[in-house]
Design a protein around this motif. Structure first.
Motif, PDB file in Angstrom:
ATOM      1  N   SER A 138     -42.194  14.399  18.931  1.00 51.01           N
ATOM      2  CA  SER A 138     -40.863  14.596  19.498  1.00 51.01           C
ATOM      3  C   SER A 138     -40.887  15.893  20.312  1.00 51.01           C
ATOM      4  CB  SER A 138     -39.885  14.774  18.341  1.00 51.01           C
ATOM      5  OG  SER A 138     -38.739  14.035  18.522  1.00 51.01           O
ATOM      6  N   VAL A 181     -40.238  12.585  13.510  1.00 46.13           N
ATOM      7  CA  VAL A 181     -39.685  11.240  13.438  1.00 46.13           C
ATOM      8  C   VAL A 181     -40.364  10.458  12.321  1.00 46.13           C
ATOM      9  CG1 VAL A 181     -39.289   9.097  14.699  1.00 46.13           C
ATOM     10  CG2 VAL A 181     -39.260  11.288  15.916  1.00 46.13           C
ATOM     11  N   ASP A 240     -38.029   4.947  13.902  1.00 50.32           N
ATOM     12  CA  ASP A 240     -37.376   4.671  15.176  1.00 50.32           C
ATOM     13  C   ASP A 240     -37.953   3.363  15.718  1.00 50.32           C
ATOM     14  OD1 ASP A 240     -39.851   5.364  16.277  1.00 50.32           O
ATOM     15  OD2 ASP A 240     -39.075   6.987  17.508  1.00 50.32           O
ATOM     16  N   HIS A 241     -37.522   2.979  16.885  1.00 45.41           N
ATOM     17  CA  HIS A 241     -37.988   1.706  17.432  1.00 45.41           C
ATOM     18  C   HIS A 241     -39.496   1.731  17.692  1.00 45.41           C
ATOM     19  CE1 HIS A 241     -37.801  -2.150  19.375  1.00 45.41           C
ATOM     20  NE2 HIS A 241     -38.501  -1.651  20.379  1.00 45.41           N
ATOM     21  N   TRP A 286     -32.302   5.681  13.586  1.00 44.52           N
ATOM     22  CA  TRP A 286     -33.293   6.721  13.821  1.00 44.52           C
ATOM     23  C   TRP A 286     -33.245   7.600  12.583  1.00 44.52           C
ATOM     24  CZ3 TRP A 286     -33.829  11.841  13.381  1.00 44.52           C
ATOM     25  CH2 TRP A 286     -34.923  12.443  14.002  1.00 44.52           C
ATOM     26  N   ARG A 320     -29.471   8.671  12.100  1.00 45.13           N
ATOM     27  CA  ARG A 320     -28.478   8.331  13.110  1.00 45.13           C
ATOM     28  C   ARG A 320     -28.346   6.822  13.207  1.00 45.13           C
ATOM     29  NH1 ARG A 320     -31.240  10.538  17.564  1.00 45.13           N
ATOM     30  NH2 ARG A 320     -31.981  12.445  16.738  1.00 45.13           N
ATOM     31  N   ASN A 339     -31.038   4.330  17.929  1.00 47.12           N
ATOM     32  CA  ASN A 339     -32.269   4.947  18.426  1.00 47.12           C
ATOM     33  C   ASN A 339     -32.012   5.857  19.615  1.00 47.12           C
ATOM     34  OD1 ASN A 339     -34.892   4.163  17.184  1.00 47.12           O
ATOM     35  ND2 ASN A 339     -33.988   2.135  17.364  1.00 47.12           N
TER      36      ASN A 339
END
Length: 160
Positions: free
Chosen positions: A29, A39, A42-43, A52, A128, A131
């Motif tokens: 990131s 991370v 995530d996708h 996310w 979250r 994403n």
């Protein structure tokens, strides 16, 4: 036309439940002074469509500017340290959270995130509801605590 049961087994083995070990978090990131994000979900990593999740370590005394995250919902779980959240049209409300506490930030709520300890890092888990990173900086409201010493900036929280 029958389906080979072995195909279903292989699909679920690789596309089913995923465990992301703590030592497998992705620090790729964007990183900036005052904040270190990693991370977990995530996708790109696991194919998550609506979530996310990751960890964040915030430098002592780091603060964001005033902002909101659009339609996103956020949950912050404090692992170590002291978090202070200010929110409202003029940041008139304040609450603090410590280890073991959860913070929920609803959509469109103007807020400021603060590491309340000037000498210790703040370590959290962040989740979250999408994403996509959304941040809307609010420039007509003065931060309740000015981000003077360390700006909490990253791709979501922009500095001055």
């Amino acid at each position: 036309m029958s389906q080979d049961p072995e195909d279903g087994h292989r699909r679920w083995k690789h596309d089913g439940v995923r465990v992301i070990r703590g030592d497998q978090l992705d620090p790729a990131s964007a990183q900036t002074p005052g904040m270190f994000r990693q991370v977990a979900i995530d996708h790109a990593r696991v194919g998550a469509q609506k979530l996310w999740a990751g960890t964040v370590s915030i430098a002592p005394d780091a603060k964001t500017g005033v902002h909101h995250h659009g339609a996103l919902e956020s949950v912050i779980f404090v692992l170590r340290g002291r978090a202070r959240m200010r929110w409202g049209d003029r940041l008139e409300y304040v609450a603090e959270a410590g280890p073991g506490d959860f913070i929920f930030v609803p959509p469109y709520v103007p807020h400021q995130e603060i590491n309340a300890d000037p000498s210790q890092p703040l370590d959290c888990v962040l989740v979250r509801s999408d994403n996509e990173a959304v941040v809307v900086n609010i420039t007509d409201v003065e931060p309740a605590e000015k981000p003077e010493s360390v700006h909490w900036i990253d791709p979501i929280h922009r500095g001055p």
